[in-house]
Design an enzyme around this catalytic site. Structure first.
Site, PDB file in Angstrom:
ATOM      1  N   GLY A 187       0.941  -1.111   0.093  1.00 23.72           N
ATOM      2  CA  GLY A 187       0.070   0.020   0.159  1.00 23.72           C
ATOM      3  C   GLY A 187       0.646   1.261  -0.027  1.00 23.72           C
ATOM      4  CG  ASN A 188      -0.181   4.622  -1.627  1.00 24.55           C
ATOM      5  OD1 ASN A 188      -0.939   5.384  -0.989  1.00 24.55           O
ATOM      6  ND2 ASN A 188      -0.557   4.027  -2.561  1.00 24.55           N
ATOM      7  CG  HIS A 189       2.906   6.587   3.815  1.00 26.46           C
ATOM      8  ND1 HIS A 189       2.792   5.948   5.015  1.00 26.46           N
ATOM      9  CD2 HIS A 189       4.356   6.679   3.579  1.00 26.46           C
ATOM     10  CE1 HIS A 189       3.965   5.405   5.325  1.00 26.46           C
ATOM     11  NE2 HIS A 189       4.989   5.668   4.414  1.00 26.46           N
ATOM     12  CB  SER A 190      -2.553   8.119  -0.425  1.00 25.00           C
ATOM     13  OG  SER A 190      -3.923   8.696  -0.641  1.00 25.00           O
ATOM     14  CB  ALA A 243      -1.677   7.264  -3.822  1.00 24.69           C
TER      15      ALA A 243
END
Ligand code: C5P
Length: 403
Positions: free
Chosen positions: A212-215, A280
């Site tokens: 995943g990512n930090h969005s 994102a």
């Protein structure tokens, strides 16, 4: 939710018997989620007390140019108050005040604020039937309407004088409905359909783990809220986030992976007037998500990743009349990279935010953007809250839609 929610309403009350009804009016505005400030003319104070209206509006009530007729030079700033308001309503509007509004007289605080206000102004006349019928009153109505003010028609019925006829102030519920309908009718994005992607995507490695990512999704949710407030029909397609739907009127589709976001977006795109891709999206996903939790052993683990579809680029190949907006978050060669994406993805404009800028980025409450248009124009904005940034972006879209 009422279109008045979050709006700043300045209520000017003048000296007519219907002034007592403004207590109900203030309550209705507050219930609708508006912020309310009240100005009384000196004559209005004989009909309704400042204390009643300040209690109901939860704000200080203004009735003169100076604070409590202060002699130490403390003044109420009519210019500031006029600029504060998103809309001004004069109710009840007496023949006297209407004639002064029509001729630019500013001999009380309400009138000075009216002259300073740049927002839409509504007025709800209230007077006895002969005053109402008088040619000078009629002319004042027409003059005020020609200035762009909106008249909330008076009704007929029993009047305070005992006579019966036209001149009664519209009832508070009807005033509220009139203003709500008028605003809804004039919203800039009325009848426009906007799709927004938001948040991160989660690409399953196994039933427990993901890439995943930090969005946070905040930018996209703010965009959805602003587009909806501007009158658009909004579909918000979001990856996993803790954020709640900003408004029940927004159609929120929650997804997990890039593929799910792609499917939901493509399914809805053809009908849209605008699509904004603020998600994102993970560029890669594990080739095969394991069906059981992957056990550790002493060996290194290799994950094979495959490309995800580029949602925005796909929209770029499909777009007909739609306005297409993308985001670029860059750490180097920002403008060059953003311009490359603008062209490759066939966008109308791209919103560049740089991780090098203080106040911009994933988890921050603020953002700093530059908008790059396909025709080469650029617009740079200062550090603002994500809500304000969303408003700026929606305003740019509004301009494009009405070009
Ligand atoms: O190519 P890059 O990921 O930097 O492009 C960013 C823009 O493209 C964003 O608007 C993002 O939402 C969109 N995008 C997309 N699908 C992807 C990758 C990016 O819609 N797979």
């Amino acid at each position: 939710m009422s279109v008045l929610s979050g709006r700043k309403i300045l209520l000017g009350v003048t000296g007519g018997i219907a002034a007592y009804k403004t207590a109900f009016l203030v309550r209705l505005f507050i219930k609708a989620g508006a912020q309310v400030k009240v100005i009384l003319t000196p004559a209005a104070k004989a009909f309704v007390t400042p204390l009643t209206l300040s209690t109901l509006s939860k704000n200080e009530v203004f009735s003169s140019f100076t604070k409590d007729d202060d002699e130490n030079g403390l003044w109420n700033n009519h210019v500031e108050l006029g600029l504060w308001a998103d809309l001004m309503l004069v109710a009840p509007a007496t023949a006297n005040t209407l004639s002064k509004m029509a001729t630019g007289n500013s001999d009380n605080f309400l009138l000075a604020t009216y002259l300073s206000a740049k927002c839409p102004v509504y007025f709800a006349p209230a007077m006895d039937l002969d005053m109402f019928k008088h040619p000078s009153t009629k002319e004042n109505f027409n003059t005020l309407i020609s200035f762009g003010n909106v008249m909330i028609p008076a009704t007929s019925g029993e009047l305070a004088s005992g006579l019966s006829g036209a001149g009664r102030m519209a009832e508070p519920e009807d005033i509220l409905r009139f203003i709500e309908d008028d605003i809804a009718e004039k919203l800039p994005l009325k009848n426009k359909k906007i799709l927004i992607t938001a948040g991160p995507t989660y690409e399953a490695i196994d039933p427990v783990r993901f890439i995943g990512n930090h969005s946070s999704g905040k930018m996209g949710f703010e965009l959805a809220a602003e587009a909806y407030a501007a009158g658009a029909e909004v579909i918000l397609i979001s990856g996993p986030t803790h954020l709640e739907n900003p408004n029940d009127g927004i159609k929120l589709i929650r997804v997990q992976s890039a593929q799910e976001m792609y499917d939901a977006t493509l399914e809805n795109f053809d009908d849209m007037d605008v699509a904004i891709a603020s998600a994102a999206v993970s560029d890669y996903r594990p080739k095969q998500a394991a069906s059981q939790k992957i056990k550790k052993n002493n060996e290194n683990l290799q994950l094979e990743l495959v490309r995800n579809p580029d949602i925005l680029a796909t929209l770029g190949t499909k777009k007909k009349h739609q306005i297409l907006v993308g985001f670029a978050l860059e750490t180097q060669n920002e403008e060059e990279n953003a311009l490359g994406k603008l062209e490759q993805k066939n966008l109308d404009f791209i919103v560049l935010n740089s991780l090098n800028d203080t106040g911009a980025g994933f988890r921050s409450e603020t953002n700093k953007i530059k908008i790059l248009y396909k025709d080469g124009r650029q617009k740079t904005f200062g550090v603002k809250s994500k809500k304000e940034v969303a408003r700026d972006i929606i305003e740019e879209i509004n301009l494009l839609l009405h070009e």
